[in-house]
Design a protein around this motif. Sequence first.
Motif, PDB file in Angstrom:
ATOM      1  N   ASP A 357       0.829  -1.204   0.000  1.00  0.00           N
ATOM      2  CA  ASP A 357       0.000   0.000   0.000  1.00  0.00           C
ATOM      3  C   ASP A 357       0.862   1.253   0.000  1.00  0.00           C
ATOM      4  OD1 ASP A 357      -2.991  -0.413   0.210  1.00  0.00           O
ATOM      5  OD2 ASP A 357      -2.221  -1.942   1.577  1.00  0.00           O
ATOM      6  N   LYS A 358       0.357   2.242  -0.729  1.00  0.00           N
ATOM      7  CA  LYS A 358       1.074   3.521  -0.757  1.00  0.00           C
ATOM      8  C   LYS A 358       0.513   4.404   0.349  1.00  0.00           C
ATOM      9  CE  LYS A 358       1.114   3.303  -5.755  1.00  0.00           C
ATOM     10  NZ  LYS A 358       0.044   3.449  -6.725  1.00  0.00           N
ATOM     11  N   GLU A 359       1.271   5.438   0.706  1.00  0.00           N
ATOM     12  CA  GLU A 359       0.807   6.395   1.719  1.00  0.00           C
ATOM     13  C   GLU A 359      -0.572   6.938   1.332  1.00  0.00           C
ATOM     14  OE1 GLU A 359       4.299   8.782   2.630  1.00  0.00           O
ATOM     15  OE2 GLU A 359       2.898  10.088   3.763  1.00  0.00           O
ATOM     16  N   GLU A 360      -0.755   7.108   0.022  1.00  0.00           N
ATOM     17  CA  GLU A 360      -2.018   7.636  -0.504  1.00  0.00           C
ATOM     18  C   GLU A 360      -3.201   6.766  -0.061  1.00  0.00           C
ATOM     19  OE1 GLU A 360      -2.396   7.162  -4.708  1.00  0.00           O
ATOM     20  OE2 GLU A 360      -4.476   7.864  -4.634  1.00  0.00           O
ATOM     21  N   GLY A 361      -2.985   5.451  -0.041  1.00  0.00           N
ATOM     22  CA  GLY A 361      -4.049   4.518   0.337  1.00  0.00           C
ATOM     23  C   GLY A 361      -4.509   4.754   1.763  1.00  0.00           C
ATOM     24  N   TYR A 362      -3.553   4.974   2.654  1.00  0.00           N
ATOM     25  CA  TYR A 362      -3.886   5.229   4.070  1.00  0.00           C
ATOM     26  C   TYR A 362      -4.602   6.574   4.196  1.00  0.00           C
ATOM     27  CZ  TYR A 362      -0.714   1.386   5.243  1.00  0.00           C
ATOM     28  OH  TYR A 362      -0.123   0.158   5.346  1.00  0.00           O
ATOM     29  N   LYS A 363      -4.070   7.550   3.472  1.00  0.00           N
ATOM     30  CA  LYS A 363      -4.603   8.902   3.619  1.00  0.00           C
ATOM     31  C   LYS A 363      -6.031   9.019   3.064  1.00  0.00           C
ATOM     32  CE  LYS A 363      -3.557  13.727   2.568  1.00  0.00           C
ATOM     33  NZ  LYS A 363      -4.722  14.068   3.364  1.00  0.00           N
ATOM     34  N   ARG A 364      -6.252   8.412   1.915  1.00  0.00           N
ATOM     35  CA  ARG A 364      -7.589   8.542   1.302  1.00  0.00           C
ATOM     36  C   ARG A 364      -8.663   7.915   2.190  1.00  0.00           C
ATOM     37  NH1 ARG A 364      -7.597   6.869  -4.904  1.00  0.00           N
ATOM     38  NH2 ARG A 364      -9.831   7.070  -4.552  1.00  0.00           N
ATOM     39  N   LEU A 365      -8.356   6.749   2.765  1.00  0.00           N
ATOM     40  CA  LEU A 365      -9.373   6.102   3.603  1.00  0.00           C
ATOM     41  C   LEU A 365      -9.550   6.880   4.912  1.00  0.00           C
ATOM     42  CD1 LEU A 365     -11.390   3.833   3.950  1.00  0.00           C
ATOM     43  CD2 LEU A 365      -9.588   2.392   4.889  1.00  0.00           C
ATOM     44  N   THR A 366      -8.442   7.335   5.481  1.00  0.00           N
ATOM     45  CA  THR A 366      -8.531   8.100   6.734  1.00  0.00           C
ATOM     46  C   THR A 366      -9.398   9.346   6.522  1.00  0.00           C
ATOM     47  OG1 THR A 366      -6.321   7.370   7.277  1.00  0.00           O
ATOM     48  CG2 THR A 366      -7.166   9.187   8.576  1.00  0.00           C
ATOM     49  N   ASP A 367      -9.099  10.099   5.472  1.00  0.00           N
ATOM     50  CA  ASP A 367      -9.855  11.337   5.220  1.00  0.00           C
ATOM     51  C   ASP A 367     -11.337  11.033   5.013  1.00  0.00           C
ATOM     52  OD1 ASP A 367      -7.485  12.619   5.438  1.00  0.00           O
ATOM     53  OD2 ASP A 367      -7.216  13.060   3.299  1.00  0.00           O
ATOM     54  N   ALA A 368     -11.614  10.000   4.225  1.00  0.00           N
ATOM     55  CA  ALA A 368     -13.014   9.664   3.939  1.00  0.00           C
ATOM     56  C   ALA A 368     -13.729   9.271   5.228  1.00  0.00           C
ATOM     57  CB  ALA A 368     -13.075   8.525   2.923  1.00  0.00           C
ATOM     58  N   LEU A 369     -13.094   8.456   6.049  1.00  0.00           N
ATOM     59  CA  LEU A 369     -13.761   7.983   7.275  1.00  0.00           C
ATOM     60  C   LEU A 369     -13.988   9.136   8.263  1.00  0.00           C
ATOM     61  CD1 LEU A 369     -12.055   4.496   7.849  1.00  0.00           C
ATOM     62  CD2 LEU A 369     -14.412   4.938   7.123  1.00  0.00           C
TER      63      LEU A 369
END
Length: 475
Positions: A357-369
């Motif tokens: 997983d890229k950092e982007e993957g963590y960030k996108r889900l965190t922001d959405a949640l």
Amino acid sequence: MGKLYEKLTEYEKSDYYPYHMPGHKRNMEGRPFQEFYGIDITEIDGFDNLHQAEEVLLEVEKRANQMYRAEETFLLVNGSTCGILSAISAAVEMGGKILIARNCHRSVYHGAYIRNLEVQYVYPEVSEQFGIALGIHPKCLEEKLKEEKGIAAVVITSPTYEGVVSDVEEIAKIVHSYHIPLIVDEAHGAHLGFSENFPKNAIAAGADIVIHSLHKTLPSPTQTALLHVTGDLIDREKLKRYLSIYQSSSPSYPLMAGMELCLDMVEKEGAALFSNMLINWEKMLAELATCKALKILKKEDVLQAGMKDFDVGKLVISTADTGWSGQQLHQVLLEKYHLQMEMAADTFVLAMFTIMDKEEGYKRLTDALLELDAEIEKNLPKEKLDEYVIDKKLRLKTNCKITKAWNEPKEWVNLRKCEGRTAAGFINLYPPGIPVVVPGEIYNKEIIFNIENWHRKKLSVQGMNKRIEVPVIAE
Ligand SMILES: Cc1ncc(COP(=O)(O)O)c(C=O)c1O
């Protein structure tokens, strides 16, 4: 890189002409998947044979074996499924008795079906708060072994699909005190043991057979898996016999080379990749800890329930008591944010993370949640919702063996009218494919209520037809 991959790519460039299978003849220039076809050969000279590995494939198996530290390791090209079928077939005589955790994957039940086994169950602990099954408590397993004579082997799943790890070490000790083998379906734990921050794997914990889906949590192609065996409670010749029966006689070289490349990557780059994953993971958990409506399953929750550990990489997002179903959250994440989850259940959603997983993957889900959490919090229902049943009433009584029930003449009966009837087919909630109803079990009110509820919420209930009928043994 890896000898197999290198040999395959060298061969691709050579002038050897193929008067053999596969039918594409590696002559797919200018067509899609060209690179795949270029190394897609069969058991030609110099490329060994998976069913009697002696050269280059044996080297890959030995490499896997050294990395996982079992006594013997086999490459699987038909997923953990074929490893589970082989393990059960080798460990229990036809018609024998097996003890399995009720939250095992359907392949375990299929093994029992093929071998006409009498199945006894040990039930996982459940988290009422999250609406999920946890792992197996060693004491429950011990009680069952004391109570039930003639059990030939035990199968448990650890980690579970949601990442809950049972105390395999303690369970192995108990099982071995009965001189029978412990098979651990560690399909979701191929990464365990490669970082000190991960739970110990089942091989180190003393299991006799451990099965890993390399493709689930490591960068390996779909269908690739490993079976490890240790100790003398398993007849290795029998095990090999069943592997040769349940595995394709034309194992895919691109898949086997994919496993080799995966092992190579973990061996050489694993330390850095796992530590990077951990940094991103911890950061995401810290940010999500601020959620007010959605709840994230934490290691403490799992430990408090008496479980041994909780894996890294499985994000269980509970919607219980928010007024949202897991499926609703799943759909919004998909449609509004273009985030595809691993699974949606009644009361939670599961996202999984690996070293790729890229950092982007963590960030996108965190922001959405975080955004959704704020929205959900504004409209929290005033009363506590109690729409699902997760208790002992879901432990269905068994009427007959899986083999008999699945082979019997059946009729399709409306779900609402099947209370007291014996199931003649599986009902699975998919994914992950843990049977909700097993052939031979008797439908009760609570299970009917739950299945109706899941169907209404558009969860994927398999085994029912479009008219909401289920197969039961004909009267
Ligand atoms: C716990 C468990 N065991 C075994 C399997 C089967 O694995 P495979 O897909 O590699 O055959 C699965 C698949 O989802 C699973 O979740």
